[in-house]
Every structure is written in C-alpha cells, then in structure tokens.
Write a protein that holds these residues in place. Structure first.
Motif, mmCIF file in Angstrom:
data_model
loop_
_atom_site.group_PDB
_atom_site.id
_atom_site.type_symbol
_atom_site.label_atom_id
_atom_site.label_comp_id
_atom_site.label_asym_id
_atom_site.label_seq_id
_atom_site.Cartn_x
_atom_site.Cartn_y
_atom_site.Cartn_z
ATOM 1 N N LYS A 156 0.826 -1.212 0.000
ATOM 2 C CA LYS A 156 0.000 0.000 0.000
ATOM 3 C C LYS A 156 0.859 1.259 0.000
ATOM 4 N N MET A 157 2.038 1.182 0.622
ATOM 5 C CA MET A 157 2.941 2.335 0.684
ATOM 6 C C MET A 157 3.756 2.490 -0.598
ATOM 7 N N GLY A 158 3.658 1.519 -1.508
ATOM 8 C CA GLY A 158 4.418 1.581 -2.753
ATOM 9 C C GLY A 158 5.824 1.032 -2.631
ATOM 10 N N GLY A 159 6.085 0.228 -1.616
ATOM 11 C CA GLY A 159 7.417 -0.327 -1.398
ATOM 12 C C GLY A 159 7.712 -1.538 -2.260
ATOM 13 N N ASP A 160 8.994 -1.845 -2.358
ATOM 14 C CA ASP A 160 9.457 -3.018 -3.098
ATOM 15 C C ASP A 160 9.928 -4.128 -2.165
ATOM 16 N N ALA A 161 10.328 -3.762 -0.947
ATOM 17 C CA ALA A 161 10.887 -4.752 -0.023
ATOM 18 C C ALA A 161 10.762 -4.262 1.415
ATOM 19 N N LEU A 162 10.960 -5.205 2.343
ATOM 20 C CA LEU A 162 10.995 -4.910 3.771
ATOM 21 C C LEU A 162 12.334 -5.369 4.338
ATOM 22 N N ILE A 163 12.958 -4.516 5.116
ATOM 23 C CA ILE A 163 14.170 -4.897 5.841
ATOM 24 C C ILE A 163 13.798 -4.950 7.321
ATOM 25 N N PHE A 164 13.749 -6.170 7.872
ATOM 26 C CA PHE A 164 13.374 -6.350 9.273
ATOM 27 C C PHE A 164 14.570 -6.105 10.176
ATOM 28 N N GLU A 165 14.345 -5.314 11.216
ATOM 29 C CA GLU A 165 15.351 -5.131 12.258
ATOM 30 C C GLU A 165 15.209 -6.287 13.245
ATOM 31 N N PRO A 166 16.254 -6.584 14.012
ATOM 32 C CA PRO A 166 16.115 -7.650 15.014
ATOM 33 C C PRO A 166 14.978 -7.324 15.979
#
Length: 120
Positions: free
Chosen positions: A81-91
């Motif tokens: 929905k935000m128009g992102g391509d990927a997610l980078i998860f923090e610990p």
C-alpha cells in the motif's frame, strides 16, 4: 422451559471449539501479492538488498513469537500500500509479557520493526 436450555448444552462446546478453530485459519502459500500482483522481498537476519534503495517508511507491531508469520504478512500488505518493493526487518526486541486469562499462562511479546524500501 428448562428442557429447552438442556438440549442446547451439548452443542455449546462444539460451537465454541468451531469458533476457536475458525480464528486459527492461516495462509500457507508464503507469497505476498496484492491485487496488482506485486511481490514484496523480505530481508532478515542481517541480509541486505544488493540494489540501491531508499527507505520510504517504517512499520512496527507488537506480538508473540508464534504470531510472526501473521505479522510478516500484515507488514507485506502495508508495504504494498505504501508503494514499497521490499521490507528490511530489524532484530526483534522483547517488550514484555502477554498474559492469558484462565490459566493459559504468559508468553513473551516482541516488537517487530521493518523499514519499507523502494528500489532506485
């Protein structure tokens, strides 16, 4: 009048169990796609994208460890929905305990945080 309630009592546990199981349904495909067909890449455990990117936002949620797949799926939908391509998860970080009534005990809860990125 009492006999009407007594005939309903044997079906009550089945009804309650059915409602509980209905709430436990899950999607095991592992693919996150919106109606547009867009997929979101996931980066965890120190993995980072190799393409240049810009952080366009971040998403946080608090949940128990066994809820991680549901949290990840929810965050994927938000990233789309935000128009992102990927997610980078923090610990994930421990935030406290989630207490359950009726003797089910307490389970640790964690803060899940992911940065939504857009490839350049």
């Amino acid at each position: 009048m009492l006999s009407r309630y007594l005939t309903f009592l044997p079906t009550l546990p089945c009804l309650v169990l059915g409602l509980l199981l209905l709430g436990c349904a899950s999607n095991s495909t592992g693919v996150s796609q919106a109606a547009t067909g867009k997929q979101i890449e996931i980066f965890k455990d120190g993995r980072m994208p190799t393409k240049p990117y810009a952080v366009i936002g971040s998403i946080t949620d608090d949940a128990r460890l066994e809820e991680e797949p549901a949290i990840e799926a929810k965050m994927k939908k938000q990233a789309i929905k935000m128009g992102g391509d990927a997610l980078i998860f923090e610990p994930k970080t421990e935030t406290g305990f989630d207490v359950h009534p009726w003797g089910w005990g307490a389970k640790k809860s964690y803060l899940y945080k992911a940065n939504v990125i857009k490839y350049q």
